[in-house]
Design a protein around this motif. Structure first.
Motif, PDB file in Angstrom:
ATOM      1  N   ALA A   1      18.885  87.883 131.283  1.00  0.00           N
ATOM      2  CA  ALA A   1      17.762  88.400 131.991  1.00  0.00           C
ATOM      3  C   ALA A   1      18.252  88.555 133.727  1.00  0.00           C
ATOM      4  N   LEU A   2      17.643  89.811 134.242  1.00  0.00           N
ATOM      5  CA  LEU A   2      18.000  90.022 135.627  1.00  0.00           C
ATOM      6  C   LEU A   2      16.539  89.785 136.452  1.00  0.00           C
ATOM      7  N   LEU A   3      16.659  89.213 137.729  1.00  0.00           N
ATOM      8  CA  LEU A   3      15.500  88.966 138.446  1.00  0.00           C
ATOM      9  C   LEU A   3      16.013  89.356 139.711  1.00  0.00           C
ATOM     10  N   CYS A   4      15.045  90.062 140.467  1.00  0.00           N
ATOM     11  CA  CYS A   4      15.260  90.287 142.056  1.00  0.00           C
ATOM     12  C   CYS A   4      14.145  90.114 142.900  1.00  0.00           C
ATOM     13  N   ILE A   5      14.257  89.745 143.908  1.00  0.00           N
ATOM     14  CA  ILE A   5      13.186  89.424 144.710  1.00  0.00           C
ATOM     15  C   ILE A   5      13.327  90.219 146.122  1.00  0.00           C
ATOM     16  N   ASP A   6      12.082  90.883 146.545  1.00  0.00           N
ATOM     17  CA  ASP A   6      12.211  91.668 147.768  1.00  0.00           C
ATOM     18  C   ASP A   6      12.137  90.758 149.025  1.00  0.00           C
ATOM     19  N   ARG A   7      13.280  90.766 149.973  1.00  0.00           N
ATOM     20  CA  ARG A   7      13.419  89.868 151.088  1.00  0.00           C
ATOM     21  C   ARG A   7      12.140  90.208 151.938  1.00  0.00           C
ATOM     22  N   TRP A   8      11.912  89.267 153.089  1.00  0.00           N
ATOM     23  CA  TRP A   8      11.106  89.396 154.020  1.00  0.00           C
ATOM     24  C   TRP A   8      11.476  90.396 154.962  1.00  0.00           C
ATOM     25  N   VAL A   9      10.245  91.169 155.653  1.00  0.00           N
ATOM     26  CA  VAL A   9      10.528  91.870 156.780  1.00  0.00           C
ATOM     27  C   VAL A   9      10.262  91.208 157.973  1.00  0.00           C
ATOM     28  N   LEU A  10      10.657  91.737 159.087  1.00  0.00           N
ATOM     29  CA  LEU A  10      10.010  91.539 160.383  1.00  0.00           C
ATOM     30  C   LEU A  10       8.919  92.018 160.880  1.00  0.00           C
ATOM     31  N   GLY A  11       7.881  91.088 161.206  1.00  0.00           N
ATOM     32  CA  GLY A  11       6.838  91.295 161.360  1.00  0.00           C
ATOM     33  C   GLY A  11       5.818  90.101 162.154  1.00  0.00           C
ATOM     34  N   PRO A  12       4.894  90.305 162.435  1.00  0.00           N
ATOM     35  CA  PRO A  12       4.151  89.228 163.302  1.00  0.00           C
ATOM     36  C   PRO A  12       4.035  87.908 162.554  1.00  0.00           C
ATOM     37  N   ASP A  13       3.869  87.968 161.093  1.00  0.00           N
ATOM     38  CA  ASP A  13       3.731  86.757 160.293  1.00  0.00           C
ATOM     39  C   ASP A  13       5.209  86.198 159.720  1.00  0.00           C
ATOM     40  N   ALA A  14       6.286  86.860 160.103  1.00  0.00           N
ATOM     41  CA  ALA A  14       7.383  86.675 159.542  1.00  0.00           C
ATOM     42  C   ALA A  14       8.011  85.410 160.295  1.00  0.00           C
ATOM     43  N   PRO A  15       8.546  84.439 159.280  1.00  0.00           N
ATOM     44  CA  PRO A  15       9.192  83.253 159.811  1.00  0.00           C
ATOM     45  C   PRO A  15      10.241  83.460 160.655  1.00  0.00           C
TER      46      PRO A  15
END
Length: 305
Positions: free
Chosen positions: A59-73
């Motif tokens: 099985a393959l799993l892929c997750i979209d990473r964060w983007v830089l924004g006001p709520d980003a860590p």
């Protein structure tokens, strides 16, 4: 052709944090997390549907990473929070352990997850991963880390020419010679690349997110994210305790054999097996059949050994 769309996952442990992911062949016994390269997205998994047809136990799993924004860590939390939510998603999907393959800029996502949750990781496959500038011996790489902001922004814009719309236009202009080469067995995705580019056009919001992810990948790799220094990236490598099978190619100018040899000497807590993929380049090595057949074989070996 049916193209899977990313599914949202809202974190209960990190309120307000949501990730999107794609999971292919979910009933398979073994799961591999794929961390895409700069500016990619979870829809990259679509390229491997043909491969999974002939390898049904993966099985393959892929997750979209964060983007830089006001709520980003901010700072190191940019990576650590993603790792935390990833583990939460694995628990939600009842996945106890995974293997990981990471191409290019995706390696920092993978390394942070490995270092924070080594007990959940079986084996890792870096595929021409980004390497911190000091180990590349490249003046260009070092300059990318310190060049004026307006120049750095210009470099990022140039690379955005590789987005999906530009690739589709390029394919129309050149016809099919390159795609015929794809069908010769060297690539895991066969005709999938052509089908995806011709039938899938992200909406304006998704294209905007891809450009933001590309910008963040560049800023992270060249130590231009506030609170994350080049030493932090180096430490991600040095702290790795999970064994690696590292795929490289001679045509990779910055992250080829010499750079890998330098940084591996600093990785004292894990075993590193280096595999040279003949004829590959940085941008296509993650699509090579040889790479994926070896990954599949090693995943099976680890699980059955």
């Amino acid at each position: 052709m049916s193209l899977p769309l990313p599914l949202p996952f809202n974190s209960a442990l990190n309120p307000g944090h949501q990730i999107k992911y794609i999971r292919l062949n979910p009933s398979a016994q073994y799961t591999l997390l794929f961390c895409y390269g700069a500016g990619g997205s979870s829809t990259t998994l679509t390229l491997f549907q043909d491969f999974l047809t002939t390898h049904p136990n993966l099985a393959l799993l892929c997750i979209d990473r964060w983007v830089l924004g006001p709520d980003a860590p901010s700072g190191p939390a940019l990576l650590s929070s993603l790792s935390s939510v990833t583990i939460e998603l694995l628990d939600h999907l009842s996945i106890t352990k995974i293997s990981i393959a990471a191409h290019s800029a995706g390696v920092y996502q993978a390394l942070d997850l490995i270092n924070r949750y080594p007990e959940r990781i079986k084996i890792v496959f870096p595929i021409a991963p980004h390497i911190p500038a000091p180990f590349t011996a490249s003046k260009i790489m070092s300059w990318m880390c310190t060049m004026p902001e307006f120049l750095f922004a210009a470099v990022g814009k140039i690379d955005k020419l590789s987005d999906t719309k530009a690739e589709r236009m390029w394919l129309r202009l050149i016809g099919s010679p390159k795609i015929e080469h794809v069908d010769d067995g060297k690539f895991a995705h066969s005709k999938r690349l052509r089908d995806v580019l011709q039938s899938y056009e992200p909406d304006e919001q998704e294209m905007g997110l891809r450009k933001e992810r590309l910008d963040l990948d560049y800023r992270l790799g060249y130590s231009r994210v506030p609170g994350i220094e080049v030493d932090d990236l180096v430490q991600l490598y040095r702290s790795c305790t999970v064994d690696l099978v590292w795929f490289i190619c001679n045509a990779d100018v910055f992250f080829g054999p010499a750079s890998v040899e330098r940084i591996v000497k600093d990785m004292k807590s894990c075993k590193v097996e280096v595999v040279l993929v003949e004829g590959a380049c940085h941008s296509d090595i993650f699509l090579r059949s040889e790479v994926w057949e070896r990954i599949h074989e090693r995943v099976m070996t680890v699980d059955n050994g």
